[in-house]
Motif scaffolding. Structure first.
Motif, PDB file in Angstrom:
ATOM      1  N   GLN A  79       6.870 -22.504 -29.154  1.00 16.57           N
ATOM      2  CA  GLN A  79       5.954 -22.237 -28.121  1.00 16.57           C
ATOM      3  C   GLN A  79       6.286 -20.177 -28.056  1.00 16.57           C
ATOM      4  O   GLN A  79       7.590 -20.436 -28.014  1.00 16.57           O
ATOM      5  N   VAL A  80       5.164 -19.989 -27.632  1.00 19.15           N
ATOM      6  CA  VAL A  80       5.473 -18.365 -27.394  1.00 19.15           C
ATOM      7  C   VAL A  80       4.802 -18.053 -25.731  1.00 19.15           C
ATOM      8  O   VAL A  80       4.143 -18.559 -25.107  1.00 19.15           O
ATOM      9  N   GLU A  81       5.537 -17.637 -25.039  1.00 20.71           N
ATOM     10  CA  GLU A  81       5.782 -16.794 -23.568  1.00 20.71           C
ATOM     11  C   GLU A  81       5.522 -15.222 -24.063  1.00 20.71           C
ATOM     12  O   GLU A  81       5.529 -14.888 -24.734  1.00 20.71           O
ATOM     13  N   LEU A  82       4.232 -14.654 -23.694  1.00 20.00           N
ATOM     14  CA  LEU A  82       4.536 -13.942 -22.573  1.00 20.00           C
ATOM     15  C   LEU A  82       4.433 -13.272 -21.989  1.00 20.00           C
ATOM     16  O   LEU A  82       3.981 -13.530 -21.359  1.00 20.00           O
ATOM     17  N   VAL A  83       4.352 -12.265 -22.052  1.00 20.32           N
ATOM     18  CA  VAL A  83       5.490 -10.884 -21.104  1.00 20.32           C
ATOM     19  C   VAL A  83       4.989  -9.760 -20.418  1.00 20.32           C
ATOM     20  O   VAL A  83       5.058  -8.960 -21.065  1.00 20.32           O
ATOM     21  N   GLU A  84       3.352  -9.274 -19.885  1.00 20.95           N
ATOM     22  CA  GLU A  84       3.408  -8.485 -19.660  1.00 20.95           C
ATOM     23  C   GLU A  84       4.129  -6.989 -18.755  1.00 20.95           C
ATOM     24  O   GLU A  84       4.382  -7.729 -17.872  1.00 20.95           O
ATOM     25  N   SER A  85       3.991  -6.378 -18.155  1.00 16.18           N
ATOM     26  CA  SER A  85       4.222  -5.199 -17.701  1.00 16.18           C
ATOM     27  C   SER A  85       3.489  -3.892 -17.817  1.00 16.18           C
ATOM     28  O   SER A  85       3.035  -3.755 -18.154  1.00 16.18           O
ATOM     29  N   GLY A  86       3.118  -3.340 -16.846  1.00 14.15           N
ATOM     30  CA  GLY A  86       2.559  -1.830 -16.747  1.00 14.15           C
ATOM     31  C   GLY A  86       1.358  -2.850 -15.520  1.00 14.15           C
ATOM     32  O   GLY A  86       0.835  -2.867 -14.892  1.00 14.15           O
ATOM     33  N   GLY A  87       0.509  -1.349 -15.697  1.00  8.32           N
ATOM     34  CA  GLY A  87      -1.271  -1.624 -15.126  1.00  8.32           C
ATOM     35  C   GLY A  87      -1.160  -0.550 -13.576  1.00  8.32           C
ATOM     36  O   GLY A  87       0.396   0.282 -13.113  1.00  8.32           O
ATOM     37  N   GLY A  88      -1.987  -0.773 -12.843  1.00  9.86           N
ATOM     38  CA  GLY A  88      -2.118  -0.249 -12.023  1.00  9.86           C
ATOM     39  C   GLY A  88      -2.738   0.830 -11.005  1.00  9.86           C
ATOM     40  O   GLY A  88      -4.482   0.292 -11.836  1.00  9.86           O
ATOM     41  N   LEU A  90       0.838  -0.061 -21.220  1.00 14.05           N
ATOM     42  CA  LEU A  90       0.731  -1.721 -20.846  1.00 14.05           C
ATOM     43  C   LEU A  90       2.105  -1.843 -21.600  1.00 14.05           C
ATOM     44  O   LEU A  90       2.143  -1.752 -23.166  1.00 14.05           O
ATOM     45  N   SER A  91       2.844  -3.292 -21.403  1.00 11.11           N
ATOM     46  CA  SER A  91       3.748  -3.409 -22.468  1.00 11.11           C
ATOM     47  C   SER A  91       3.724  -5.228 -22.910  1.00 11.11           C
ATOM     48  O   SER A  91       2.989  -5.541 -21.300  1.00 11.11           O
ATOM     49  N   CYS A  92       3.577  -5.792 -24.008  1.00  7.98           N
ATOM     50  CA  CYS A  92       3.741  -7.374 -24.243  1.00  7.98           C
ATOM     51  C   CYS A  92       5.004  -7.091 -24.809  1.00  7.98           C
ATOM     52  O   CYS A  92       4.794  -6.773 -26.304  1.00  7.98           O
ATOM     53  N   ARG A  93       5.136  -8.211 -24.183  1.00  2.73           N
ATOM     54  CA  ARG A  93       6.705  -8.887 -25.588  1.00  2.73           C
ATOM     55  C   ARG A  93       6.382 -10.617 -25.333  1.00  2.73           C
ATOM     56  O   ARG A  93       5.937 -11.315 -24.660  1.00  2.73           O
ATOM     57  N   ALA A  94       6.764 -10.926 -26.567  1.00  2.00           N
ATOM     58  CA  ALA A  94       6.632 -12.425 -27.028  1.00  2.00           C
ATOM     59  C   ALA A  94       8.164 -12.797 -27.136  1.00  2.00           C
ATOM     60  O   ALA A  94       8.477 -11.873 -27.840  1.00  2.00           O
ATOM     61  N   SER A  95       7.844 -13.668 -26.920  1.00  2.00           N
ATOM     62  CA  SER A  95       9.165 -14.530 -26.916  1.00  2.00           C
ATOM     63  C   SER A  95       9.069 -15.909 -26.537  1.00  2.00           C
ATOM     64  O   SER A  95       7.535 -16.401 -27.078  1.00  2.00           O
ATOM     65  N   GLY A  96      10.612 -16.470 -27.755  1.00  2.00           N
ATOM     66  CA  GLY A  96       9.719 -18.555 -28.228  1.00  2.00           C
ATOM     67  C   GLY A  96      10.208 -18.444 -29.187  1.00  2.00           C
ATOM     68  O   GLY A  96      10.973 -17.549 -29.679  1.00  2.00           O
ATOM     69  N   SER A  97      10.241 -19.633 -30.140  1.00  2.00           N
ATOM     70  CA  SER A  97      10.298 -19.787 -31.099  1.00  2.00           C
ATOM     71  C   SER A  97       9.505 -20.564 -31.905  1.00  2.00           C
ATOM     72  O   SER A  97       7.969 -21.234 -31.199  1.00  2.00           O
ATOM     73  N   GLY A  98       9.670 -20.923 -33.682  1.00  2.00           N
ATOM     74  CA  GLY A  98       8.855 -20.921 -34.321  1.00  2.00           C
ATOM     75  C   GLY A  98       7.121 -20.527 -34.002  1.00  2.00           C
ATOM     76  O   GLY A  98       5.560 -21.538 -34.894  1.00  2.00           O
TER      77      GLY A  98
END
Length: 115
Positions: free
Chosen positions: A1-10, A20-28
């Motif tokens: 399962q992958v989760e993407l968390v975005e930040s930035g914009g406006g 803009l930033s995007c961090r991927a988290s999760g496993s597998g």
């Protein structure tokens, strides 16, 4: 399962910059590519910038020389530095991660260039 968390914009004036930033988290999962796509009202979605596991980076022609995509492998984070922004860059920007089995998308972040 992958989760993407975005930040930035406006909201920014023409000629300005945003990040803009995007961090991927999760496993597998194993990353094949990460990048940003944008959806503009009345237009087809387009991949703005992407980087592969091999290190190659591609850009949409209209953003070449203005946008820079970087990747931090240690944190699975990509950053899109957007300079010399134009009203035509106004869109919802979506981060994506392409693994060996699927493509995962972020929730989207609005970028508005106006003023």
């Amino acid at each position: 399962q992958v989760e993407l968390v975005e930040s930035g914009g406006g909201l920014v004036q023409p000629g300005g910059s945003l990040r803009l930033s995007c961090r991927a988290s999760g496993s597998g999962f194993s990353i094949r590519a990460m990048g940003w796509s944008r959806h503009q009202s009345g237009k087809q979605s387009a991949i703005v910038a992407s980087t592969t596991i091999g290190g190659s980076t591609d850009y949409l022609d209209s953003v070449k020389g203005r946008f820079i995509l970087t990747r931090d492998e240690a944190t699975n984070t990509i950053t899109l530095q957007m300079n010399s922004l134009k009203p035509d860059d106004t869109a919802v920007y979506y981060c994506f991660l392409r693994s060996s089995v699927r493509t995962t998308w972020g929730q989207g972040t609005q970028v508005t260039v106006s003023g």
